[in-house]
Design a protein around this motif. Structure first.
Motif, mmCIF file in Angstrom:
data_model
loop_
_atom_site.group_PDB
_atom_site.id
_atom_site.type_symbol
_atom_site.label_atom_id
_atom_site.label_comp_id
_atom_site.label_asym_id
_atom_site.label_seq_id
_atom_site.Cartn_x
_atom_site.Cartn_y
_atom_site.Cartn_z
ATOM 1 N N LEU A 1 0.837 -1.201 0.000
ATOM 2 C CA LEU A 1 0.000 0.000 0.000
ATOM 3 C C LEU A 1 0.873 1.252 0.000
ATOM 4 O O LEU A 1 0.634 2.190 -0.769
ATOM 5 C CB LEU A 1 -0.946 -0.010 1.202
ATOM 6 N N VAL B 1 -3.502 0.948 -5.121
ATOM 7 C CA VAL B 1 -3.942 1.446 -3.814
ATOM 8 C C VAL B 1 -5.365 0.990 -3.521
ATOM 9 O O VAL B 1 -5.660 0.516 -2.413
ATOM 10 C CB VAL B 1 -3.826 2.988 -3.739
ATOM 11 N N SER C 1 -6.330 -1.624 -0.618
ATOM 12 C CA SER C 1 -7.238 -1.098 0.405
ATOM 13 C C SER C 1 -8.461 -2.000 0.568
ATOM 14 O O SER C 1 -8.913 -2.244 1.694
ATOM 15 C CB SER C 1 -7.684 0.322 0.047
ATOM 16 N N GLY D 1 -9.369 -3.936 3.922
ATOM 17 C CA GLY D 1 -10.699 -3.753 4.495
ATOM 18 C C GLY D 1 -11.401 -5.081 4.747
ATOM 19 O O GLY D 1 -11.998 -5.287 5.802
#
Length: 154
Positions: free
Chosen positions: A13, A25, A29, A33
């Motif tokens: 990241l 990214v 992400s 998550g």
């Protein structure tokens, strides 16, 4: 304590942010998550099994949109076949689709190759502003080169 996979994702990241690569990214992400929410045990196996196919479907839809909107029709198709470049593109499309098939087989049969292909793709995305559609094609090219090396005895 943070797990090794989470540390690896965080490192990627950071690299994606430094390289200003939005696709990388966003992808990382989403994975982070899913892990944080705790759905990784259910979602990751599905994504690993079906993700490439789903990605190919999304890319295919994007490529077919100009046909659906009428921007490309039979007239453009017929004109394209009068061009040498169109024939080169046609042959390239056939070649890539065939090697991608063998690449998919390689990824299924030789999972340790996947790690090298993924790292190679990430390096290309970060260092050379590449686009991460390469692992499947890269696997196909790797398959061809492996077969070539086997034939010539390397």
């Amino acid at each position: 304590m943070i797990s090794q996979p989470m540390l690896f994702l965080m490192l990627l990241l950071i690299i994606g942010i430094i390289a200003k690569n939005q696709s990388l990214v966003i992808a990382i992400s989403v994975l982070i998550g899913i892990k944080v929410i705790g759905l990784d045990g259910k979602v990751f196996p599905y994504m690993q099994a079906k993700g490439i196919n789903l990605g190919v479907i999304v890319i295919t839809i994007a490529v077919l949109v100009p046909i659906a909107t009428g921007d490309i029709g039979f007239k453009q198709l017929m004109e394209a076949f009068k061009s040498t470049y169109a024939w080169i593109a046609l042959c390239s499309g056939i070649f890539v689709a065939i090697i991608a098939k063998y690449g998919l087989d390689l990824l299924k049969d030789d999972p340790h190759i996947t790690a090298a292909l993924v790292i190679g793709t990430i390096l290309a995305v970060v260092l050379f502003k590449g686009i991460a559609v390469g692992p499947l094609i890269a696997a196909g090219i790797a398959y061809l080169l492996m077969k070539l090396f086997a034939v010539i005895g390397i």
